[in-house]
Each structure stands twice: as C-alpha cells, then as structure tokens.
Design a protein around this motif. Structure first.
Motif, PDB file in Angstrom:
ATOM      1  N   UNK A   1       0.573  -1.088  -0.054  1.00  0.00           N
ATOM      2  CA  UNK A   1      -0.407  -0.429   0.170  1.00  0.00           C
ATOM      3  C   UNK A   1       0.522   1.163  -0.197  1.00  0.00           C
ATOM      4  N   UNK A   2       1.266   2.315  -1.044  1.00  0.00           N
ATOM      5  CA  UNK A   2       1.808   2.868  -1.068  1.00  0.00           C
ATOM      6  C   UNK A   2       0.984   4.205  -0.488  1.00  0.00           C
ATOM      7  N   UNK A   4       2.019   4.943   2.593  1.00  0.00           N
ATOM      8  CA  UNK A   4       1.939   4.804   4.409  1.00  0.00           C
ATOM      9  C   UNK A   4       2.433   5.770   4.958  1.00  0.00           C
ATOM     10  N   UNK A   5       1.351   6.749   5.990  1.00  0.00           N
ATOM     11  CA  UNK A   5       2.252   7.715   7.071  1.00  0.00           C
ATOM     12  C   UNK A   5       3.297   7.445   7.319  1.00  0.00           C
ATOM     13  N   UNK A   9       7.769   4.833  13.632  1.00  0.00           N
ATOM     14  CA  UNK A   9       8.903   5.469  13.694  1.00  0.00           C
ATOM     15  C   UNK A   9       9.531   4.295  13.623  1.00  0.00           C
TER      16      UNK A   9
ATOM     17  N   UNK B 103       4.341  -5.318  12.783  1.00  0.00           N
ATOM     18  CA  UNK B 103       4.866  -4.818  13.793  1.00  0.00           C
ATOM     19  C   UNK B 103       4.253  -3.970  14.586  1.00  0.00           C
ATOM     20  N   UNK B 115       0.544   2.461  16.866  1.00  0.00           N
ATOM     21  CA  UNK B 115       0.574   1.414  15.222  1.00  0.00           C
ATOM     22  C   UNK B 115       1.254   0.176  14.840  1.00  0.00           C
ATOM     23  N   UNK B 189       4.529  -1.894   2.763  1.00  0.00           N
ATOM     24  CA  UNK B 189       4.768  -1.903   3.942  1.00  0.00           C
ATOM     25  C   UNK B 189       3.511  -0.828   5.026  1.00  0.00           C
ATOM     26  N   UNK B 190       1.962  -1.862   4.554  1.00  0.00           N
ATOM     27  CA  UNK B 190       0.664  -1.113   5.155  1.00  0.00           C
ATOM     28  C   UNK B 190       0.424  -1.059   6.857  1.00  0.00           C
ATOM     29  N   UNK B 191      -0.063  -0.402   7.473  1.00  0.00           N
ATOM     30  CA  UNK B 191       0.062   0.420   8.612  1.00  0.00           C
ATOM     31  C   UNK B 191      -1.362   0.763   8.860  1.00  0.00           C
TER      32      UNK B 191
END
Lengths: 297, 244
Positions: A1-2, A4-5, A9, B103, B115, B189-191
């Motif tokens: 998914x492009x 991403x915020x 961290x 994660x 997150x 890296x979907x979060x």
C-alpha cells in the motif's frame, strides 16, 4: 500500500530536504490544487530552447508548455501545475516576497530550463557531488550529450505559492518541472535501465550550502519516484517530475533570499562493472533549472 | 518448477531495498504476530495463514492470481480494462522472501498513537530459463482487499496504484539498484493506527493482497490497449483482532 503515513517510528522520515517529506508536510491536498489559486499559467506554442543563445538546447530541448496534465506518477506527483508561470508574489507577516524561476544565464534573460551536454554549473557541482556520495559503488561515465534531436520536451515549468487553508495550515511556495524524454536515432532507449540523476543546491531547504544527490534516501544515486519509465492511460512515457517547495508553518519565518538550483541528467545503469567492481553508470544529457525567493518590500 | 521452489524463504535482517523514503529499509525477519494493549483492551496483529498449518505462515506463491475473494483479474479489468489488456502467462523464475513481519509501535506520552501492520519484501529471481529481460518494463501489480470503512466493515478489493494513471504499484516495486547491484523487487508496509482525536479502535481489521510481477510491453492489442503480461506472484496479508 503506497503512501503509508510517514510517522512510522520504526523508519523515521528522512531530513526535511526530501522531496517526499516536503510534499507530505503539506497534507493530502494535491499539488495542483494547492497551486491553482496562485497560478496564471502561460501556455505557449511549441518551440526549441533559447534559439539564439543555446545552440545545444536548440537541437535537443523542445519547449512545449501545456496545461496541467497527468504524469503517470503517484498522487503527490500528478497532475502537473502546467504552463510556464515565471513568478509568483505574496505577502507574509507584512513582508512582500517574489518566487521566480532562475534566469537561464544566457543572453536574453530566458527563464526556461537550460539544456546541457554535461553538467557544468559550478554551484551545483554535479560531478564532484555525485562522485563523493556514490563512488564506492558506482562509476560514472559522462557521454557528452545526445546523438539525436528533440529528445527532451518541457511541458510544465511554473512557480507557485499556496496560502494556508483549514487543512493545510502552512504557506507553501516552489516550482514544478515536468520533462519527457523521447530518444532519437542513436540515443538510449527508454526501457534499458534508464534513470534520472539529480544534484541540487538548496541552502534554505537543506540547511547547507553544499549540494546533495536527490535520491530520497535510496541505496543508489537515482531519482526514483516520479522519474523514469511510467505509463499514462495505456501509453508508455519516460519522464521527470520535480516539485521542490518549502512549507512555512504558522509562527515560522521565511528563509529569504534563498534559491533552489538543480541539474537533472538522464542516466543508464549499464550493469557492467569497472575493474574495481563498481557498477558503471552512463550519464547522457540533462537540464539545469531552479527557482529563487527574495523579499521585495 | 512447483510452487515451493518458486518461493525461496530467505528471511534477512533489516536491509536496504533500493527504494526511497519509508521504503528504504525492510523491517526484516519473519515476525508472525505481535500483541498490544490500547485503552485497557488487548489486541493481536498477525500474518494471515491462508490455510497454512502452524502459527508462522509464509506468503503463498501463485503462478496465476487465484484468490476468489481478492478477485485480482476482475478488479484489474474493471478498473483498467479501457486502456490495458492483461495476459496472465504463469510464473517465470521465482521470488526470494526476505522480510515478512508484523510490527507494533507502542504509544508514548508525546505520541499517544499505537501503530501496527506488516511488511513484505520480495526479490525476483529470474532463474536459468526465464525469458524476461531485466529492465524498466518489469513492474508489479497489486490488488488489495481490506475493510472499506473502518473496523469490521465490508471488505473491498482495489487496484493499489497510489493514484497513478496506470495499474502498476509504482514506488517500491520494479527495477532498482542496491549499492551497485540491479534488483527487481517488491516492498510494501501497510500500517494502521489507533488513537488521535477520533479513532479509538481499528479491530477487527484485515489486509490481504495478491502482488504479481508484470511487464508493460508497450505493444498494443487490436483494440489499441496496452498489453501487460502478468507472471507469478504471491498472496499475503495481516489482520488485527481483539483478544480481550
């Protein structure tokens, strides 16, 4: 998914000079929407670059400023601002400022991008900056320009500013540049591991008078997102889109005078290795471009 | 070549991918689940099993996109059929899976948001018999199926293009270079997060996707559509559930 915020961290966003982080700092509104209120795009007819002052540009650079259009890149890089707005003026905290495209340096005060067979700007210092950053893994060979003609077409090169809004509390200003590449006879084809390399000098944006390779934190010197081969509604396009801008949040001051100057060159990853095992990258032609901001009152 | 040999499980520590910004380094390893507590409720984020036994599932290799729920081909056709013609040609070579991990980042006083998510880092291995040229025309296409409107809402499939005028994944997938070596790879890296001013819970929430190697041929079919060849790919995903 492009997209991403950037607040992950585990992988903090890079420094403020990153193209992507600068764009993200302005929120979710597309660049064209931000720029629209400030723009009075000048859409001219197709012409070659600086016909009298820049013989190399006359052969290889076509100025074909078009209205805002899709680029084939991700949402932060599409559509273009469009046209050729040479300057924008605004007042912030009681001071008037002007954002303007840098003069080409050729006689006649053209404010178009400048075609170059080899990177030559002493401030940008392309060759040395690139070598200092990437000599350990890459070997750069300068090919001295194209063999064909009309390879680069400039379709958007415009300054902009955007007043703060409810959703974007910062004031933003900068410039976009959208160039397409179509190889002529003897020029490298678009599919053969072609990239762009950009070196920029931007004291106010980077916090340094030194130049930097604009690679967005990659493990290579290439420009990456918004540069290279893409597709627009079923048609392949090889292009470069850059939108360097500053966003000033409430309470902050504007760094002025300031300038952004960049040299953006077409490059080919040959996959060959030099005797010391470094990846050989051939560098063809490019353009010099940029903008400046200064107080005017 | 069967599915197992096309997918090499080679989980590596966090490493440079050759992509930019937040995609520049992988999480690394193969962490299949993580627990966290938010506002006195317990949650677990975990990789999806897709029928695999045990509690440490891997991505699932596919010669052709076949998950009926994700509906890769029909989603692509309905979204991009006006301009692109897709041809599923089966696997060419394989993939090395170098990171597939969930994660969790716990909230702090200055950042009271938790997150969570997962990453996937694949590197394409052409193999001896692959006919594919390693060049700029190699891309990836991903169709993702996730909750359309918050926790527990209807799952909807969509073409993951980040707003492009084409079906390709874009930044994070395709040809790149890592410290002087060419690499064709896919990184995602979907979060999601809980916290802030409005969102208090994201569970249950699910992300499942099929990511396939694709080639933009630049050729046109008889209808004038751009022909895109689709080769092998993987199915992957994660979910977050309440465990209180």
């Amino acid at each position: 998914v492009n997209h991403v915020p950037s607040g992950d961290p585990a992988h903090p966003a890079p420094g403020i000079w990153s193209r992507r982080s600068l764009l993200l700092s302005a929120g979710a509104v597309g660049l064209s929407a931000m720029a629209a209120p400030a723009l009075a795009a000048v859409v001219g007819t197709r012409r070659t670059s600086s016909p009298d002052q820049n013989p190399a540009g006359r052969r290889h650079l076509v100025l074909d400023y078009r209205p805002s259009q899709q680029t084939g890149w991700g949402e932060a890089y599409t559509p273009t601002i469009g046209g050729h707005a040479r300057s924008a003026e605004f007042t912030y905290q009681g001071t008037a400022y002007q954002v303007s495209l840098v003069p080409s340096g050729h006689a006649g005060s053209s404010q178009d991008p400048v075609y170059e067979n080899v990177p030559a700007d002493p401030v940008v210092n392309f060759t040395s900056t690139l070598a200092a950053a990437w000599d350990a893994c890459y070997s750069f060979r300068y090919q001295g320009g194209f063999r064909g003609r009309d390879e680069f077409t400039v379709e958007s090169y415009s300054t902009f500013f955007q007043e703060p809004t409810q959703y974007n509390p910062g004031l933003s200003y900068g410039t976009d540049l959208y160039i397409t590449y179509k190889p002529g006879p003897g020029d490298p084809p678009v599919r053969r591991r072609m990239y762009w390399i950009q070196v920029m000098n931007w004291p106010g944006g980077t916090g340094s008078s030194s130049s930097l390779v604009d690679n967005d934190g990659r493990a290579n010197p290439f420009y990456g997102e918004a540069g290279g081969l893409t597709s627009i509604s079923g048609n392949q396009s090889f292009s470069f889109y850059g939108t360097p801008k500053n966003t000033v949040m409430p309470g902050q001051g504007i760094t002025a005078p300031d300038h952004f100057t960049a040299e953006t060159f077409l490059a080919q990853d040959t996959t060959a290795k030099d005797p010391s095992g470094r990846n050989i990258v051939d560098i063809y032609s490019g353009v010099k471009w940029g903008w400046q901001i200064q107080p005017t009152g | 070549m069967h599915a197992l040999s096309r997918l090499i499980l080679d989980y590596q520590p966090s490493q440079a991918t050759g992509w930019g910004d937040i995609y520049a380094t992988s999480l690394g390893g193969h962490s299949s689940a993580g627990d966290f507590i938010y506002q006195d409720a317990a949650y677990r984020v975990s990789l999806l099993a897709f029928g695999q036994p045990g509690d440490s599932p891997d991505p699932v290799y596919e010669d052709y996109p076949a998950d009926p729920a994700i509906a890769f081909q029909s989603t692509l056709a309905s979204t991009w059929g006006a301009y692109y013609s897709f041809k599923c040609l089966g696997g060419q070579g394989g993939f090395s899976v170098e990171s597939y991990s969930v994660f969790v980042t716990e909230p702090t006083q200055s950042d009271p948001v938790v997150r969570f998510g997962g990453d996937l880092y694949l590197v394409y291995r052409p193999g001896r018999h692959s006919q594919l040229a390693i060049d700029n025309e190699l891309q990836f296409i991903q169709v993702i199926r996730t909750n359309s409107a918050g926790p527990g809402s209807t799952l909807v499939s969509s073409s993951d293009t980040s707003g492009r005028d084409n079906p390709f994944y874009g930044e994070g997938a395709g040809l790149t270079s890592v410290n002087g070596s060419q690499s064709v790879s896919f990184y995602d890296r979907p979060l999601r997060s809980m916290g802030g001013q409005t969102i208090t819970s994201r569970a249950p929430y699910l992300v499942m996707a099929e990511a396939f190697l694709a080639q933009d041929t630049g050729a046109k079919d008889v209808a004038g559509k751009d022909i895109v060849n689709i080769y092998g790919g993987v199915k992957w995903g994660w979910q977050v559930q309440s465990t209180s």
